[in-house]
Design a protein around this motif. Structure first.
Motif, mmCIF file in Angstrom:
data_model
loop_
_atom_site.group_PDB
_atom_site.id
_atom_site.type_symbol
_atom_site.label_atom_id
_atom_site.label_comp_id
_atom_site.label_asym_id
_atom_site.label_seq_id
_atom_site.Cartn_x
_atom_site.Cartn_y
_atom_site.Cartn_z
ATOM 1 N N ILE A 305 0.841 -1.205 0.000
ATOM 2 C CA ILE A 305 0.000 0.000 0.000
ATOM 3 C C ILE A 305 0.874 1.252 0.000
ATOM 4 O O ILE A 305 0.640 2.198 -0.762
ATOM 5 C CB ILE A 305 -0.951 -0.008 1.208
ATOM 6 N N SER A 306 1.904 1.267 0.852
ATOM 7 C CA SER A 306 2.817 2.411 0.899
ATOM 8 C C SER A 306 3.629 2.520 -0.379
ATOM 9 O O SER A 306 3.876 3.629 -0.882
ATOM 10 C CB SER A 306 3.755 2.278 2.113
ATOM 11 N N LEU A 307 4.069 1.393 -0.921
ATOM 12 C CA LEU A 307 4.822 1.426 -2.169
ATOM 13 C C LEU A 307 3.973 1.956 -3.313
ATOM 14 O O LEU A 307 4.433 2.761 -4.130
ATOM 15 C CB LEU A 307 5.335 0.021 -2.512
ATOM 16 N N ALA A 308 2.714 1.506 -3.388
ATOM 17 C CA ALA A 308 1.829 1.954 -4.460
ATOM 18 C C ALA A 308 1.484 3.428 -4.330
ATOM 19 O O ALA A 308 1.345 4.139 -5.334
ATOM 20 C CB ALA A 308 0.556 1.113 -4.462
ATOM 21 N N SER A 309 1.352 3.910 -3.091
ATOM 22 C CA SER A 309 0.989 5.318 -2.886
ATOM 23 C C SER A 309 2.083 6.265 -3.357
ATOM 24 O O SER A 309 1.815 7.434 -3.658
ATOM 25 C CB SER A 309 0.689 5.572 -1.402
#
Length: 460
Positions: A305-309
């Motif tokens: 989720i953090s990587l995609a954001s």
């Protein structure tokens, strides 16, 4: 090994003699018993994924009101666990969490006990009964939509759904160790690596297909039946899949050693399973590899989720793209291991896989924000995971005595489900407190240490 023996319907016993000859996917699928087991696994895996999709579909259609004020009790629960409850999507998530919890509890606590009973009972009957009972269980789903009393602002049907999910997961705990213990009974030892590779590839494929196509298939069945004046077409998918799994598995012919363990207590047999880990270092090491691997993968679910954001044009809701790429990498890795893995030592395969995971985690932190590099690294991480998981699973099957495979695989399911659950909580908390980059480095360090412990530079 002659071609005729590969195609007959006689149950195959693993022997050193029939382990010779060509190896790979094209050979292992020719074993009649294993092929039936594999087809049954496909239907069962798809049913498990469709089950979660159907539960979310029903929650969205029947139990989430248009305004949060109508679910005051649920709003209080959401506040207690510090979860937003303002939008419809957030309310669906809260209720879906209940389904996930009901599905996870048996997986975390019943695996060892179920494994003991799997060792006592014929494995084919266990697999057929577990799928058949799940098919019957999900037939009750339409009844839960009937009007009735309410608790905590929700109809009795939602709570009945949680009970059904719990029971469905209990049955799954019997199926999983029986399935794993059956593979060495149907596949010669020299072909176990290819057999586990095929299982890994189809498992990832079922996950992608099940979650990606589950909702369209359910809606398509609903619309199809409405064209002929009937309702509830979506409720036929799960009984069909579980029923087909039971039917395929019922045709397997398999010889097992006779059991005479009725006088022993369940607890003593669980301890005997632990004794296998203590007495057989290869099994113990393989189990540690699987627990570590699934802990890293569970943490990745949160970190994605953090990587995609950080990726422009993707955003936090696009984290599924990264996970799908990891799944694709695992599927590719499974094919590579099946075709060429027997040419390399298990130790070097594990070290190579752990090394690939280490570099992927390090570079994901350094190159975050770049879509192309992030997708490639997620694929590499998945490929590394296959190099670790498949040889480890094969080692456990080969080195565990047949009479104790059920309890060992039950214990394995316990440990893996705990390994999948705890990082989901810890990784999110650590990212919130120290940031994404330090967490990626810690995970990379764990993978690197495990790779070094394997000492791949030594002769095996």
């Amino acid at each position: 090994m002659s071609g005729s023996s590969l195609n007959n319907s006689e149950p195959t016993r693993p022997t050193e003699g029939n382990a010779e000859g060509p190896r790979g996917l094209q050979t292992v699928v020719r074993f009649d018993g294993f092929r039936r087991l594999w087809i049954g696994q496909i239907f069962s895996q798809l049913a498990d994924k469709f089950y979660i999709v159907l539960m979310v579909y029903l929650i969205a259609q029947y139990w989430v009101t248009s305004t949060p004020q109508e679910n005051g009790a649920l709003a209080e629960i959401a506040s207690a666990i510090r979860m937003d409850f303002e939008t419809r999507a957030q309310r669906i998530t809260l209720l879906a969490t209940g389904v996930y919890v009901a599905n996870t509890i048996p997986a975390m606590v019943l695996g060892s006990v179920a494994g003991v009973w799997v060792d006592r009972w014929p494995k084919r009957r266990v697999m057929v009964a577990s799928n058949g009972l799940r098919a019957l269980l999900v037939l009750f789903t339409p009844l839960f939509l009937l009007p009735g009393p309410h608790w905590l602002g929700l109809s009795w049907g939602y709570w009945a759904l949680l009970v059904m999910t719990f029971l469905e997961s209990v049955l799954t705990q019997f199926f999983a160790p029986a399935e794993q213990a059956a593979i060495p009974l149907l596949v010669p030892k020299g072909h176990l690596l290819a057999a586990n590779s095929l299982y890994q590839a189809t498992s990832m494929g079922a996950t992608i297909v099940g979650f990606a196509l589950g909702d369209p298939i359910l809606r398509g069945l609903n619309n199809l039946f409405q064209l002929v004046g009937l309702r509830g077409g979506e409720f036929l998918l799960l009984p069909f899949c579980y029923g087909m799994a039971a039917l395929c598995l019922s045709t397997i012919r398999m010889r097992e050693q006779p059991r005479s363990q009725a006088g022993e207590s369940v607890w003593r047999e669980i301890v005997a399973g632990l004794q296998v880990l203590r007495e057989r270092p290869s099994v113990r090491t393989a189990m540690v590899h699987l627990v570590l691997l699934y802990s890293l993968l569970a943490a990745l679910y949160v970190l994605a989720i953090s990587l995609a954001s950080a990726i422009q044009g993707l955003g936090p809701t696009g984290f599924g793209t990264l996970l799908a790429m990891s799944g694709l990498g695992m599927a590719i890795g499974a094919v590579v291991v099946a075709q060429m893995g027997h040419s390399f030592s298990r130790r070097r395969l594990a070290a190579t896989g752990l090394g690939a995971i280490t570099w992927s985690l390090v570079l994901l932190g350094q190159l975050r924000g770049n879509l192309g590099y992030t997708l490639a690294l997620c694929g590499l991480l998945g490929l590394g995971a296959a190099l670790v998981a498949i040889p480890a699973q094969t080692t456990i099957q080969e080195d565990t005595p047949e009479s104790q495979r059920g309890r060992v695989f039950g214990l394995q399911n316990n440990l893996i489900n705990i390994a999948l659950s705890l990082p989901l909580v810890l990784a999110g908390a650590l990212v919130s407190s120290v940031g994404l980059l330090p967490v990626l480095w810690v995970l990379a360090a764990l993978a690197l240490i495990a790779a070094v412990i394997e000492r791949p530079w030594q002769r095996c």
